[in-house]
Design an enzyme around this catalytic site. Structure first.
Site, PDB file in Angstrom:
ATOM      1  N   HIS A  83       0.782  -1.249   0.000  1.00 52.81           N
ATOM      2  CA  HIS A  83       0.000   0.000   0.000  1.00 52.81           C
ATOM      3  C   HIS A  83       0.813   1.300   0.000  1.00 52.81           C
ATOM      4  CE1 HIS A  83       0.730  -0.562   4.256  1.00 52.81           C
ATOM      5  NE2 HIS A  83      -0.264  -1.405   4.428  1.00 52.81           N
ATOM      6  N   ASP A  97      -6.534  -4.290  -0.051  1.00 48.80           N
ATOM      7  CA  ASP A  97      -6.310  -4.162   1.391  1.00 48.80           C
ATOM      8  C   ASP A  97      -7.648  -4.167   2.127  1.00 48.80           C
ATOM      9  OD1 ASP A  97      -5.172  -3.926   3.864  1.00 48.80           O
ATOM     10  OD2 ASP A  97      -4.244  -1.974   3.529  1.00 48.80           O
TER      11      ASP A  97
HETATM   12  O1  DOR Z   1      -5.987   0.366   7.870  1.00 42.92           O
HETATM   13  C1  DOR Z   1      -5.506  -0.737   8.020  1.00 42.92           C
HETATM   14  N1  DOR Z   1      -6.268  -1.778   8.417  1.00 42.92           N
HETATM   15  N2  DOR Z   1      -4.197  -0.923   7.796  1.00 42.92           N
HETATM   16  C2  DOR Z   1      -3.584  -2.049   8.141  1.00 42.92           C
HETATM   17  O2  DOR Z   1      -2.396  -2.136   8.007  1.00 42.92           O
HETATM   18  C3  DOR Z   1      -4.342  -3.169   8.751  1.00 42.92           C
HETATM   19  C4  DOR Z   1      -5.749  -3.093   8.397  1.00 42.92           C
HETATM   20  C5  DOR Z   1      -6.595  -3.962   9.279  1.00 42.92           C
HETATM   21  O3  DOR Z   1      -6.298  -5.149   9.412  1.00 42.92           O
HETATM   22  O4  DOR Z   1      -7.592  -3.473   9.826  1.00 42.92           O
HETATM   23 ZN    ZN Z   2      -3.536  -4.590   5.081  1.00 43.19          ZN
HETATM   24 ZN    ZN Z   3      -0.687  -2.656   6.098  1.00 40.96          ZN
END
Ligand code: DOR
Ligand code: ZN
Ligand code: ZN
Length: 447
Positions: A237, A312
């Protein structure tokens, strides 16, 4: 055995009408401009539709085991299929994290029973588990090791570069290591400062506390460490110009760094975060218009430092997001919308359709060692999506199969619709419903 007739497929940069047949083992048997003979269990007339490879999302958080109120492996993989993704790689920041062999084994057994799309898993690095990680990657379900250099959801964190370096020297040089690169010291310092000033907080702080500099410091440290260890790394990301510039420099210097960007960082900015409140709170944060424009600029280039696009997908419940800024967890759902959003972008000539396929299917398959995925060609898995590039659809939360129950893209008009998803030669999503039973998704072959 399945026959897809009259579909248009991408050959280099143009669409060519042809027929595709799969064999009994779910592989692509033949692609031909003329009719394909044989007996078929199922035939689909694809007139007007474009056939693209089933897409590969290399970065999702399906929360199972541990937090199945947010998502589980069935709803997550169902949501993937409905959005044209046929293979996902699931992150290890479960509660508790997948950083021991026992937890890995349990997760593999659970996922087998629930998945409806194909999958692979990540193993989580901790400051102490170098030898465990080296053992864990022998499990064919593990496609990469994930390192958090900045804290995010869950407790995985490596604060000291020496512990990261130990992982780099213990793991085989060719095995993918993926890094969440945000500098923990900067995050802590600024969090404390802003918390003192404003105990309730607001999402406007997010791109200040986890600033572009915070990401740049950590990306630089990561690239430096891997170049000294004579190996590569995958940066998760990236969202700022500074990160892309740093990675470009290392890539040009011959360090095999691969670079991922995410859909929410392409389609939302820090200005959207103001309206979204904590629904726009994500790590790394939504960025300035200038940063977003720089990422698009690089993405559109034929020789881009960016290798792939991930969702993500990080669902959290509405209740959790309704808390004050400091308490609300970070993350946005998006596994079902990554492909429609990127197809819409291709439709609007922001990138070409061939680039879209490379970023969302071919390149993630290559980077993560999925030799049967991401390409429509004889011998590859018959994972194919049929898309209507003319149909306009409005994003509605009701259509999202994720348990999250919200989406930051609500109301967005997208010209592109995933009409059908085929997994291993079987109809997996018919445009309305998922047609496979729990457990019909398989562990992807690792090569
Ligand atoms: O915003 C995020 N949510 N960034 C991360 O690195 C982990 C992810 C999560 O697992 O909720
Ligand atoms: Zn992530
Ligand atoms: Zn991450």
């Amino acid at each position: 055995m399945l026959l897809l007739s009259n579909c248009r497929v991408l050959v280099h940069d143009s669409l060519v009408e042809c027929n595709i047949a799969s064999d009994e083992s779910g592989k692509i048997r033949k692609i031909s401009r003329s009719a394909i003979s044989g007996s078929f269990d199922e035939k689909i007339d694809c007139k007007g539709l474009v056939a693209l490879p089933g897409m590969v999302d290399p970065h999702v958080h399906f929360r199972d085991p541990g937090q199945t109120a947010k998502e589980d492996f069935y709803t997550g993989t169902a949501s993937a299929l409905a959005g044209g993704t046929t293979t996902i790689l699931d992150m290890p920041n479960n509660a508790p994290s997948i950083s021991t062999l026992a937890r890995l084994k349990e997760k593999v057994a659970m996922v087998r029973k629930k998945a409806v799309c194909d999958y692979g898993l990540y193993f989580g690095a901790t400051p102490q588990n170098q030898e465990v990680a080296a053992e864990a990657i022998k499990n064919p379900a593990v496609f990469a090791v994930k390192v958090y250099l900045g804290s995010s959801t869950g407790d995985l964190l490596i604060e000291h570069v020496a512990d990261f370096q130990k992982h780099l020297s213990t793991l085989p040089a060719e095995f993918p290591v993926c890094v969440h690169a945000e500098d923990e010291r900067e995050i802590r310092k600024l969090t404390e400062e802003y918390k003192k000033r404003d105990p309730k907080g607001k999402v406007e702080y997010h791109n200040i506390i986890r600033s572009p500099i915070t990401a740049a410091i950590s990306v630089e440290a990561t690239c430096d460490a891997v170049s000294k260890a004579h190996r590569g790394v995958h940066i998760c990301h990236a969202s700022t110009k500074a990160e892309l510039d740093i990675v470009s420099t290392y890539k040009n210097g011959g360090v095999p760094v691969t670079l991922e960007v995410c859909t929410h960082h392409l389609f939302l900015t820090e200005h959207d975060a103001r309206a979204l409140g904590n629904y726009g709170k994500v790590n790394p944060p939504l960025r300035s218009r200038l940063d977003v424009a720089s990422v698009w600029d690089e993405l559109s280039k034929e020789r881009s430092p960016i290798d792939c696009i991930a969702s993500d997908h990080a669902p959290h419940t509405i209740k959790e997001k309704e808390q004050d800024y400091w308490q609300a967890p970070s993350g946005v759902p998006g596994v079902q919308l990554r492909v429609p959003l990127m197809l819409d972008a291709a439709n609007h000539n922001l990138i070409s359709l061939a680039q879209m396929v490379r970023y969302c299917a071919t390149n993630p398959a290559r980077i993560f060692g999925l030799p049967t995925k991401g390409t429509i060609a004889q011998g590859f898995d018959a994972d194919i999506i049929l898309v209507d590039l003319k149909k306009e659809r409005v994003v509605r939360v009701e259509d999202q199969l994720s348990k999250a129950g919200w989406t930051p893209f609500e109301g967005r008009k997208l010209r592109a619709s995933v009409e059908k998803t085929i997994l291993g030669g079987k109809l997996a999503f018919d445009g309305e419903n998922v047609c496979l039973a729990r457990g019909e998704g398989k562990l992807a072959a690792r090569g």
